[in-house]
Design a protein around this motif. Structure first.
Motif, short mmCIF file in Angstrom:
data_model
loop_
_atom_site.label_atom_id
_atom_site.label_comp_id
_atom_site.label_asym_id
_atom_site.label_seq_id
_atom_site.Cartn_x
_atom_site.Cartn_y
_atom_site.Cartn_z
N GLU A 250 54.76 81.94 33.13
CA GLU A 250 55.72 81.57 32.92
C GLU A 250 55.98 79.93 32.72
O GLU A 250 56.90 79.55 32.03
N ARG A 288 64.00 74.22 32.08
CA ARG A 288 63.28 75.42 32.63
C ARG A 288 61.91 75.17 33.18
O ARG A 288 61.84 75.38 34.39
N ASN A 291 62.47 72.75 36.36
CA ASN A 291 62.75 73.54 37.33
C ASN A 291 61.78 74.37 38.01
O ASN A 291 61.53 74.44 39.06
N LEU A 292 60.80 74.95 37.04
CA LEU A 292 59.85 75.79 37.37
C LEU A 292 58.76 75.10 38.19
O LEU A 292 58.00 75.22 39.40
N GLN A 295 59.78 74.15 41.55
CA GLN A 295 59.61 75.31 42.54
C GLN A 295 58.03 75.32 42.84
O GLN A 295 58.04 75.53 44.13
N PHE A 411 57.85 85.23 41.77
CA PHE A 411 57.97 85.75 40.46
C PHE A 411 58.72 86.81 40.27
O PHE A 411 58.79 87.36 39.14
N ARG A 413 61.51 89.32 39.71
CA ARG A 413 62.96 89.34 39.52
C ARG A 413 63.32 90.84 39.16
O ARG A 413 63.14 91.62 38.51
N LYS A 423 69.43 82.87 33.92
CA LYS A 423 67.98 82.28 34.27
C LYS A 423 67.43 81.99 35.39
O LYS A 423 68.35 81.95 36.24
N THR A 425 63.24 81.90 37.97
CA THR A 425 61.92 81.91 38.00
C THR A 425 61.25 82.99 38.88
O THR A 425 60.16 83.27 38.88
#
Ligand code: ADP
Length: 462
Positions: A250, A288, A291-292, A295, A411, A413, A423, A425
């Motif tokens: 990721e 992104r 943000n990842l 988290q 992870f 989704r 979008k 994660t």
């Protein structure tokens, strides 16, 4: 630490118990036999004394204490066959008669002995027990009788018994020690096998399992429990490996996109609009990654939490209101209608910052996966069992029934390809799940593909 052997310990514990028990049993056997043997002989002596008392008679004013022919009876002649030795004394304690089997030997009249006292002595090296009694006639003491009987066989029986018990005691204990040691070693063998296999497994063979013993006993249960533990460890290791590979994947994807875009950008000069467009694209990718990383850090933080200490009373409706305000721009962008009407405060005991993370994640999903101009309905209810429940329902893309259980996985989704433009994660709900477990919040998700999703959070502490 010094290793002690279970088999030796069991044998010693067992031995101490049995040694005490055997000692008590042996003492009891010896006492019982000795008591009954002595009782019999004392009874016989009593009987003999009684006979002599009854044999006193007077003829023509002359007392006779031994009837005629008395000394011819076999027990008074021989010393071999159950002999009975008798001595008769007159009132002045002078010996007047004695049974022939006494020959030159004598018994003795105890000066101060009361009636019935038993004295063990020897006659001609034969062990005997003697007893004496005054002889009375017409309520007057006219003499004394001393009677003795051989206790040779009784003494032999008791001596033999004592010798046997003394000999048997240590031998039995030694045999028992080795026998118990052998049995304990035999019984512990499956446990040793378990130890061997477990050692092998902890050396890195995590897919090995302990073979189950044939019998369903404690060792079987131990093997089953260890195997279950190994399953959990193996799952945790697999999950950790999966997490590391997912996390690096990721992180690498947006970094590769960034690198590719920038490399293309510097290959030749471009006009300003193209620069602005590519740089905006790069900023999005950096966001992104940002943000990842946020988290991932959050997950790592809550991974090591096992107790929340900052519980305090907070108004749930206020936390929801703040979250709605924080996402107001996104709500406006998508032209969503938020239905949230409460007429009073609903208080709960919780950690407010952790609860905010849960609510923001659920609300951001509701906004993210809602169709434009859709509705997000927020409600607070008190359930029948008095618990507070808060629901956040959207009219979005929904989740397939088969995927609902998986969406808490890190992870994961659901239908990622289908909604690639949205979008994410795949970490939000795993963070929600982790914090909910810590705060005692129950999450349930009800969703229909294409219709919408309703997430209900039920609070245990009001
Ligand atoms: P993400 O960052 O992908 O949103 P989450 O862990 O928050 O990660 O959610 C996991 C998956 O669950 C999402 O990718 C999505 O497929 C599904 N999901 C979660 N909430 C909703 C929702 N309100 N509507 C539809 N799908 C949802």
């Amino acid at each position: 630490m010094k290793m002690t052997y279970f088999k030796n310990r069991v044998s010693l514990y067992n031995l101490s118990g049995v040694a005490i028990l055997m000692l008590l049993i042996f003492i009891s056997i010896y006492s019982t036999v000795s008591w009954s043997v002595n009782y019999d002989i004392n009874q016989d002596l009593e009987r003999e004394l009684h006979i002599h008392q009854g044999e006193i008679s007077a003829r023509n004013g002359v007392l006779s204490m031994v009837p005629e022919g008395e000394w011819e009876e076999p027990e008074h002649i021989t010393v071999f066959m159950n002999p009975v030795f008798v001595e008769i004394y007159d009132a002045n304690k002078k010996l007047v008669e004695k049974s022939p089997n006494l020959k030159d030997d004598t018994l003795f009249l105890e000066e101060h002995s009361s009636k019935g006292t038993h004295i063990d002595t020897f006659i001609d090296s034969i062990p005997v027990r003697q007893v004496q009694t005054p002889l009375t006639y017409m309520d007057k003491t006219v003499g004394y009788a001393v009677v003795a009987m051989s206790i040779e066989s009784e003494t032999r029986v008791l001596d033999n018994l004592k010798f046997n018990l003394f000999l048997t005691y240590p031998i039995a204990l030694i045999i028992l020690f080795f026998l118990t040691r052998f049995i304990a070693a035999h019984s512990i063998r499956p446990a040793l096998e378990i130890i061997e296999t477990t050692k092998n497994i902890t050396d890195g063979h995590f897919d090995d399992r302990i073979p189950l013993p044939k019998r369903n006993d404690e060792l079987y249960q131990l093997a089953v429990t260890i195997n279950e533990l190994l399953n959990r460890i193996e799952n945790a290791i697999t999950r950790e490996k999966q997490f590391t590979s997912d996390a690096s994947h990721e992180l690498r994807t947006p970094l590769a996109i960034l690198k590719g875009t920038l490399e293309v950008l510097i290959r030749k000069p471009r006009d300003t609009t193209e620069y602005i467009e590519k740089i905006k694209y790069c900023i999005n990718e950096v966001n992104r990654i940002n943000n990842l990383v946020d988290q991932l850090l959050m997950l790592a933080r809550f991974e090591n939490y096992n107790k929340v200490s900052a519980f305090q009373e907070v108004a749930l409706d206020e936390i929801l209101q703040e979250a709605v305000e924080r996402y107001s721009e996104k709500i406006k962008d998508k032209n969503l209608k938020v239905l949230f009407n409460v007429s009073r405060h609903y208080y709960i005991e919780t950690d407010p910052s952790m609860l905010s993370i849960v609510i923001e994640n659920v609300l951001s999903n509701a906004i993210k996966y809602s169709v434009p101009s859709g509705t997000v309905a927020i409600e607070i209810d008190v359930s029948q069992d008095g618990k507070l429940a808060c629901s956040i329902a959207d009219t979005g893309i929904g989740i397939d029934e088969n995927e609902i259980d998986k969406i808490y996985d890190q992870f994961y989704r659901a239908d990622a390809a289908e909604h690639s433009s949205i979008k994410g994660t795949g970490l939000g709900l795993s963070i929600v799940k982790k914090i909910s477990n810590l705060l005692g919040i129950l999450i349930s998700i009800d969703s229909n593909k294409g219709t919408g999703t309703k997430v209900v959070l039920t609070f245990s502490k009001m």
